[in-house]
Design a protein around this motif. Structure first.
Motif, PDB file in Angstrom:
ATOM      1  N   ALA A 191       0.832  -1.204   0.000  1.00 53.88           N
ATOM      2  CA  ALA A 191       0.000   0.000   0.000  1.00 53.88           C
ATOM      3  C   ALA A 191       0.868   1.255   0.000  1.00 53.88           C
ATOM      4  CB  ALA A 191      -0.919  -0.004   1.215  1.00 53.88           C
ATOM      5  N   THR A 192       1.894   1.258   0.833  1.00 51.37           N
ATOM      6  CA  THR A 192       2.783   2.412   0.888  1.00 51.37           C
ATOM      7  C   THR A 192       3.509   2.608  -0.438  1.00 51.37           C
ATOM      8  OG1 THR A 192       3.114   2.046   3.255  1.00 51.37           O
ATOM      9  CG2 THR A 192       4.697   3.474   2.143  1.00 51.37           C
ATOM     10  N   GLY A 193       3.941   1.509  -1.048  1.00 49.35           N
ATOM     11  CA  GLY A 193       4.602   1.599  -2.344  1.00 49.35           C
ATOM     12  C   GLY A 193       3.707   2.218  -3.401  1.00 49.35           C
ATOM     13  N   LEU A 194       2.443   1.832  -3.394  1.00 47.14           N
ATOM     14  CA  LEU A 194       1.497   2.404  -4.361  1.00 47.14           C
ATOM     15  C   LEU A 194       1.328   3.907  -4.151  1.00 47.14           C
ATOM     16  CD1 LEU A 194      -1.578   0.027  -4.897  1.00 47.14           C
ATOM     17  CD2 LEU A 194      -0.132   1.081  -6.646  1.00 47.14           C
ATOM     18  N   LEU A 195       1.184   4.305  -2.900  1.00 44.26           N
ATOM     19  CA  LEU A 195       0.983   5.717  -2.606  1.00 44.26           C
ATOM     20  C   LEU A 195       2.236   6.534  -2.902  1.00 44.26           C
ATOM     21  CD1 LEU A 195      -1.047   5.486   0.721  1.00 44.26           C
ATOM     22  CD2 LEU A 195      -1.915   6.078  -1.543  1.00 44.26           C
ATOM     23  N   ALA A 196       3.408   5.929  -2.712  1.00 41.51           N
ATOM     24  CA  ALA A 196       4.655   6.658  -2.934  1.00 41.51           C
ATOM     25  C   ALA A 196       5.004   6.763  -4.412  1.00 41.51           C
ATOM     26  CB  ALA A 196       5.796   5.978  -2.174  1.00 41.51           C
ATOM     27  N   PHE A 197       4.729   5.696  -5.163  1.00 39.67           N
ATOM     28  CA  PHE A 197       5.222   5.643  -6.540  1.00 39.67           C
ATOM     29  C   PHE A 197       4.137   5.415  -7.599  1.00 39.67           C
ATOM     30  CE2 PHE A 197       8.494   3.812  -3.662  1.00 39.67           C
ATOM     31  CZ  PHE A 197       9.431   4.831  -3.769  1.00 39.67           C
ATOM     32  N   GLY A 198       2.877   5.187  -7.152  1.00 36.70           N
ATOM     33  CA  GLY A 198       1.834   4.863  -8.123  1.00 36.70           C
ATOM     34  C   GLY A 198       1.193   6.063  -8.769  1.00 36.70           C
ATOM     35  N   GLY A 199       1.253   7.216  -8.107  1.00 35.97           N
ATOM     36  CA  GLY A 199       0.593   8.399  -8.631  1.00 35.97           C
ATOM     37  C   GLY A 199       1.449   9.144  -9.635  1.00 35.97           C
ATOM     38  N   PRO A 200       0.892  10.198 -10.204  1.00 33.66           N
ATOM     39  CA  PRO A 200       1.648  10.998 -11.164  1.00 33.66           C
ATOM     40  C   PRO A 200       2.744  11.799 -10.476  1.00 33.66           C
ATOM     41  CG  PRO A 200      -0.454  12.044 -10.667  1.00 33.66           C
ATOM     42  CD  PRO A 200      -0.482  10.704  -9.994  1.00 33.66           C
ATOM     43  N   GLY A 201       3.819  12.015 -11.180  1.00 31.39           N
ATOM     44  CA  GLY A 201       4.893  12.828 -10.651  1.00 31.39           C
ATOM     45  C   GLY A 201       5.839  12.040  -9.753  1.00 31.39           C
ATOM     46  N   PRO A 202       6.951  12.641  -9.395  1.00 30.58           N
ATOM     47  CA  PRO A 202       7.934  11.971  -8.547  1.00 30.58           C
ATOM     48  C   PRO A 202       7.457  11.794  -7.114  1.00 30.58           C
ATOM     49  CG  PRO A 202       8.560  14.262  -8.892  1.00 30.58           C
ATOM     50  CD  PRO A 202       7.377  14.012  -9.772  1.00 30.58           C
TER      51      PRO A 202
END
Length: 255
Positions: A191-202
């Protein structure tokens, strides 16, 4: 949970009044689920001597708790729908999932599903209640569902032996305490990985810090849970708070 959702509502641009409605609906829904759980499980809790439960301790009767659960659910209905038809329907679906868990799904291999649906419904509820009714971001909803699965494992882990003794054979109970404990950090970290890297932008500094902190807390909680049964659930709550803080730093939960 109510405070975390309230924070998301502010980030999504909801007005003070709408944020209050959103938080109130979530509070009423969570109370109805928790109280109905205590009412339904009263006999099982007495059988295994769970003195931390108010019903078992004699502080309140099962009938009183049942009445309170129905009252909270009745209040949840108009509060949810006041946030908009789509938002209200999504939130009530999540609340219904919690009740379905209490009324029988908890003893099946699908016991994880109500937690996943219930958690995933919360950011969707917030997004659909925001100005313009934007669709919730898929990566936020998926991450919330994964947090729900982790919360289920953490919540059940201390009580697996008692649950098996009273005939409750949900997914974690079938896995057993050891395998459930090993599995617990995985959905939380995902879940944390998705929130950190799943969205647009760095991901930025906040994403990098969360990606380090969440696994440490989740794994540490799982390890400490071998001797302190309540620690894994507390660790899951901490990871959820880290994830909400990460989400707030990246913007509202909308697509």
């Amino acid at each position: 949970m109510t405070l975390l959702v309230g924070g998301l509502a502010v980030a999504a641009g909801q007005s003070a009044m709408r944020t209050g409605l959103t938080a109130g609906a979530v509070l009423a829904g969570q109370l109805s689920i928790g109280w109905s759980n205590d009412a339904v499980d009263a006999a099982r809790d007495r059988a295994v001597g769970r003195r931390t439960k108010a019903v078992v301790d004699g502080a309140v009767t099962a009938e009183s708790v049942r009445t309170a659960a129905v009252g909270a659910l009745t209040l949840c209905l108009p509060l949810s729908l006041a946030c908009g038809p789509a938002a209200g329907a999504v939130h009530l679906l999540g609340v219904a999932a919690g009740w379905a868990y209490n009324l029988g799904l908890k003893a099946t291999v699908l016991s994880w599903l109500p937690y996943a649906v219930g958690f995933a419904s919360l950011p969707a509820f917030v997004a659909l209640g925001a100005p313009g009714r934007p669709w919730p971001a898929w990566w936020v909803v998926t991450a919330a569902g994964l947090l729900g699965v982790g919360a289920h494992l953490a919540d059940v882990l201390p009580d697996i032996a008692d649950d098996l003794a009273t005939g409750v054979r949900g997914w974690p109970q079938r896995l057993g305490a050891r395998r459930s404990g090993l599995l617990l950090p995985m959905p939380l970290v995902a879940a944390t990985g998705l929130l950190a890297f799943g969205g647009p932008g760095p991901a930025g500094v906040a994403g990098a810090l969360a990606a380090v902190a969440a696994p440490a807390v989740a794994v540490g909680g799982a390890l400490l849970g071998r001797t302190r049964p309540k620690v894994p659930f507390a660790a899951a709550v901490v990871v959820a708070a880290v994830d909400v803080a990460l989400l707030l730093s990246r913007g509202a939960p909308v697509g």
